[in-house]
Design a protein around this motif. Structure first.
Motif, PDB file in Angstrom:
ATOM      1  N   ARG A  37     127.101  69.662 -30.824  1.00  0.00           N
ATOM      2  CA  ARG A  37     126.237  69.712 -29.633  1.00  0.00           C
ATOM      3  C   ARG A  37     125.022  70.599 -29.850  1.00  0.00           C
ATOM      4  O   ARG A  37     124.007  70.429 -29.187  1.00  0.00           O
ATOM      5  CB  ARG A  37     127.033  70.197 -28.429  1.00  0.00           C
ATOM      6  N   THR A  38     125.139  71.593 -30.738  1.00  0.00           N
ATOM      7  CA  THR A  38     124.020  72.469 -31.071  1.00  0.00           C
ATOM      8  C   THR A  38     123.950  72.593 -32.586  1.00  0.00           C
ATOM      9  O   THR A  38     124.951  72.363 -33.273  1.00  0.00           O
ATOM     10  CB  THR A  38     124.189  73.885 -30.455  1.00  0.00           C
ATOM     11  N   PRO A  39     122.794  72.969 -33.123  1.00  0.00           N
ATOM     12  CA  PRO A  39     122.685  73.134 -34.573  1.00  0.00           C
ATOM     13  C   PRO A  39     123.652  74.209 -35.077  1.00  0.00           C
ATOM     14  O   PRO A  39     123.885  75.213 -34.407  1.00  0.00           O
ATOM     15  CB  PRO A  39     121.238  73.582 -34.784  1.00  0.00           C
ATOM     16  N   ALA A  40     124.184  73.972 -36.238  1.00  0.00           N
ATOM     17  CA  ALA A  40     125.135  74.919 -36.827  1.00  0.00           C
ATOM     18  C   ALA A  40     124.403  76.020 -37.568  1.00  0.00           C
ATOM     19  O   ALA A  40     123.344  75.790 -38.156  1.00  0.00           O
ATOM     20  CB  ALA A  40     126.073  74.195 -37.796  1.00  0.00           C
ATOM     21  N   ALA A  41     124.980  77.212 -37.517  1.00  0.00           N
ATOM     22  CA  ALA A  41     124.438  78.335 -38.286  1.00  0.00           C
ATOM     23  C   ALA A  41     124.573  78.008 -39.770  1.00  0.00           C
ATOM     24  O   ALA A  41     125.601  77.508 -40.209  1.00  0.00           O
ATOM     25  CB  ALA A  41     125.195  79.611 -37.942  1.00  0.00           C
ATOM     26  N   ALA A  42     123.552  78.305 -40.513  1.00  0.00           N
ATOM     27  CA  ALA A  42     123.542  77.963 -41.929  1.00  0.00           C
ATOM     28  C   ALA A  42     124.533  78.795 -42.731  1.00  0.00           C
ATOM     29  O   ALA A  42     125.221  78.278 -43.597  1.00  0.00           O
ATOM     30  CB  ALA A  42     122.139  78.128 -42.502  1.00  0.00           C
ATOM     31  N   GLU A  43     124.601  80.059 -42.457  1.00  0.00           N
ATOM     32  CA  GLU A  43     125.438  80.968 -43.242  1.00  0.00           C
ATOM     33  C   GLU A  43     126.451  81.667 -42.347  1.00  0.00           C
ATOM     34  O   GLU A  43     126.125  82.074 -41.244  1.00  0.00           O
ATOM     35  CB  GLU A  43     124.576  82.039 -43.911  1.00  0.00           C
ATOM     36  N   PRO A  44     127.668  81.825 -42.838  1.00  0.00           N
ATOM     37  CA  PRO A  44     128.639  82.612 -42.074  1.00  0.00           C
ATOM     38  C   PRO A  44     128.235  84.080 -42.085  1.00  0.00           C
ATOM     39  O   PRO A  44     127.576  84.550 -43.009  1.00  0.00           O
ATOM     40  CB  PRO A  44     129.952  82.400 -42.827  1.00  0.00           C
ATOM     41  N   ARG A  45     128.607  84.797 -41.043  1.00  0.00           N
ATOM     42  CA  ARG A  45     128.254  86.216 -40.966  1.00  0.00           C
ATOM     43  C   ARG A  45     129.047  87.027 -41.990  1.00  0.00           C
ATOM     44  O   ARG A  45     128.535  87.948 -42.583  1.00  0.00           O
ATOM     45  CB  ARG A  45     128.513  86.720 -39.548  1.00  0.00           C
ATOM     46  N   ILE A  46     130.316  86.688 -42.182  1.00  0.00           N
ATOM     47  CA  ILE A  46     131.161  87.372 -43.157  1.00  0.00           C
ATOM     48  C   ILE A  46     131.788  86.296 -44.040  1.00  0.00           C
ATOM     49  O   ILE A  46     132.487  85.414 -43.545  1.00  0.00           O
ATOM     50  CB  ILE A  46     132.261  88.212 -42.464  1.00  0.00           C
ATOM     51  N   HIS A  47     131.551  86.371 -45.329  1.00  0.00           N
ATOM     52  CA  HIS A  47     132.008  85.332 -46.251  1.00  0.00           C
ATOM     53  C   HIS A  47     133.487  85.447 -46.605  1.00  0.00           C
ATOM     54  O   HIS A  47     134.150  84.446 -46.813  1.00  0.00           O
ATOM     55  CB  HIS A  47     131.172  85.358 -47.540  1.00  0.00           C
ATOM     56  N   ASN A  48     133.997  86.652 -46.698  1.00  0.00           N
ATOM     57  CA  ASN A  48     135.383  86.871 -47.108  1.00  0.00           C
ATOM     58  C   ASN A  48     136.297  86.689 -45.898  1.00  0.00           C
ATOM     59  O   ASN A  48     136.191  87.412 -44.907  1.00  0.00           O
ATOM     60  CB  ASN A  48     135.513  88.284 -47.682  1.00  0.00           C
ATOM     61  N   HIS A  49     137.227  85.738 -45.971  1.00  0.00           N
ATOM     62  CA  HIS A  49     138.074  85.400 -44.824  1.00  0.00           C
ATOM     63  C   HIS A  49     139.038  86.518 -44.455  1.00  0.00           C
ATOM     64  O   HIS A  49     139.323  86.735 -43.278  1.00  0.00           O
ATOM     65  CB  HIS A  49     138.835  84.106 -45.096  1.00  0.00           C
ATOM     66  N   GLU A  50     139.516  87.245 -45.448  1.00  0.00           N
ATOM     67  CA  GLU A  50     140.413  88.368 -45.170  1.00  0.00           C
ATOM     68  C   GLU A  50     139.655  89.490 -44.462  1.00  0.00           C
ATOM     69  O   GLU A  50     140.142  90.076 -43.490  1.00  0.00           O
ATOM     70  CB  GLU A  50     141.037  88.878 -46.467  1.00  0.00           C
ATOM     71  N   LEU A  51     138.437  89.744 -44.911  1.00  0.00           N
ATOM     72  CA  LEU A  51     137.598  90.753 -44.270  1.00  0.00           C
ATOM     73  C   LEU A  51     137.236  90.322 -42.846  1.00  0.00           C
ATOM     74  O   LEU A  51     137.244  91.134 -41.921  1.00  0.00           O
ATOM     75  CB  LEU A  51     136.331  90.993 -45.094  1.00  0.00           C
ATOM     76  N   LEU A  52     136.968  89.042 -42.659  1.00  0.00           N
ATOM     77  CA  LEU A  52     136.676  88.527 -41.321  1.00  0.00           C
ATOM     78  C   LEU A  52     137.859  88.755 -40.388  1.00  0.00           C
ATOM     79  O   LEU A  52     137.693  89.196 -39.248  1.00  0.00           O
ATOM     80  CB  LEU A  52     136.327  87.045 -41.372  1.00  0.00           C
ATOM     81  N   SER A  53     139.051  88.488 -40.880  1.00  0.00           N
ATOM     82  CA  SER A  53     140.257  88.690 -40.068  1.00  0.00           C
ATOM     83  C   SER A  53     140.399  90.151 -39.654  1.00  0.00           C
ATOM     84  O   SER A  53     140.708  90.459 -38.498  1.00  0.00           O
ATOM     85  CB  SER A  53     141.492  88.238 -40.844  1.00  0.00           C
ATOM     86  N   LEU A  54     140.165  91.047 -40.594  1.00  0.00           N
ATOM     87  CA  LEU A  54     140.231  92.472 -40.277  1.00  0.00           C
ATOM     88  C   LEU A  54     139.133  92.872 -39.300  1.00  0.00           C
ATOM     89  O   LEU A  54     139.365  93.651 -38.372  1.00  0.00           O
ATOM     90  CB  LEU A  54     140.144  93.308 -41.555  1.00  0.00           C
TER      91      LEU A  54
END
Length: 117
Positions: free
Chosen positions: A65-82
Motif C-alpha cells: 500500500r505504501t513504498p517499502a523502505a530500501a534498507e532495514p534499520r538494523i541488519h543483524n536479526h539477533e541484534l534487532l531482537s535484542l
C-alpha cells in the motif's frame, strides 16, 4: 500474483534473508513459508505482523500500500531482537547497556581510522 506476495519476496531478498532463515525466525516450516511466497497460501494476521517486524517494515509497506523502505534499520536479526527488548530492563541497567554499546561503537570507529593509516 498479489501485492503481498510480490512485496514479501522483494523485501526478504533485499534484506538478503533466505526463505529458510525467515521461516526459522517465524518458527514455521520452510515449506509453509515457500507456499506463502508462491501465493498458494496466506499466513495468519499475527504471522504477517511478525513478518513485518522481522523485515522492519510497516504492514502497509508489506501489503504494497505504501513504498517499502530500501534498507532495514538494523541488519543483524539477533541484534534487532535484542533492540526490541531494550526498554524492559530498569533504567540503571539501560544506562549500562548504553555504556557498553558506546564503547563498542567507539572501538570500531577507532579501528576503522587506524586501518586507513
Amino acid at each position: 500474483m498479489s501485492a503481498f506476495v510480490e512485496r514479501l519476496r522483494l523485501l526478504r531478498s533485499a534484506r538478503q534473508i533466505t526463505q529458510a532463515s525467515l521461516a526459522d525466525l517465524l518458527e514455521v516450516n520452510p515449506r509453509v513459508y515457500n507456499r506463502w511466497e508462491r501465493g498458494l497460501a496466506t499466513p495468519q494476521f499475527d504471522t504477517v505482523v511478525r513478518i513485518a517486524d522481522i523485515l522492519q517494515v510497516t504492514l502497509d509497506e508489506l501489503a504494497g500500500r505504501t513504498p517499502a523502505a530500501a534498507e532495514p534499520r538494523i541488519h543483524n536479526h539477533e541484534l534487532l531482537s535484542l533492540y526490541q527488548q531494550v526498554n524492559s530492563p530498569p533504567d540503571a541497567e539501560q544506562q549500562a547497556l548504553i555504556l557498553v554499546i558506546d564503547s563498542f561503537v567507539r572501538k570500531a570507529q577507532l579501528q576503522k581510522v587506524m586501518s586507513r593509516r
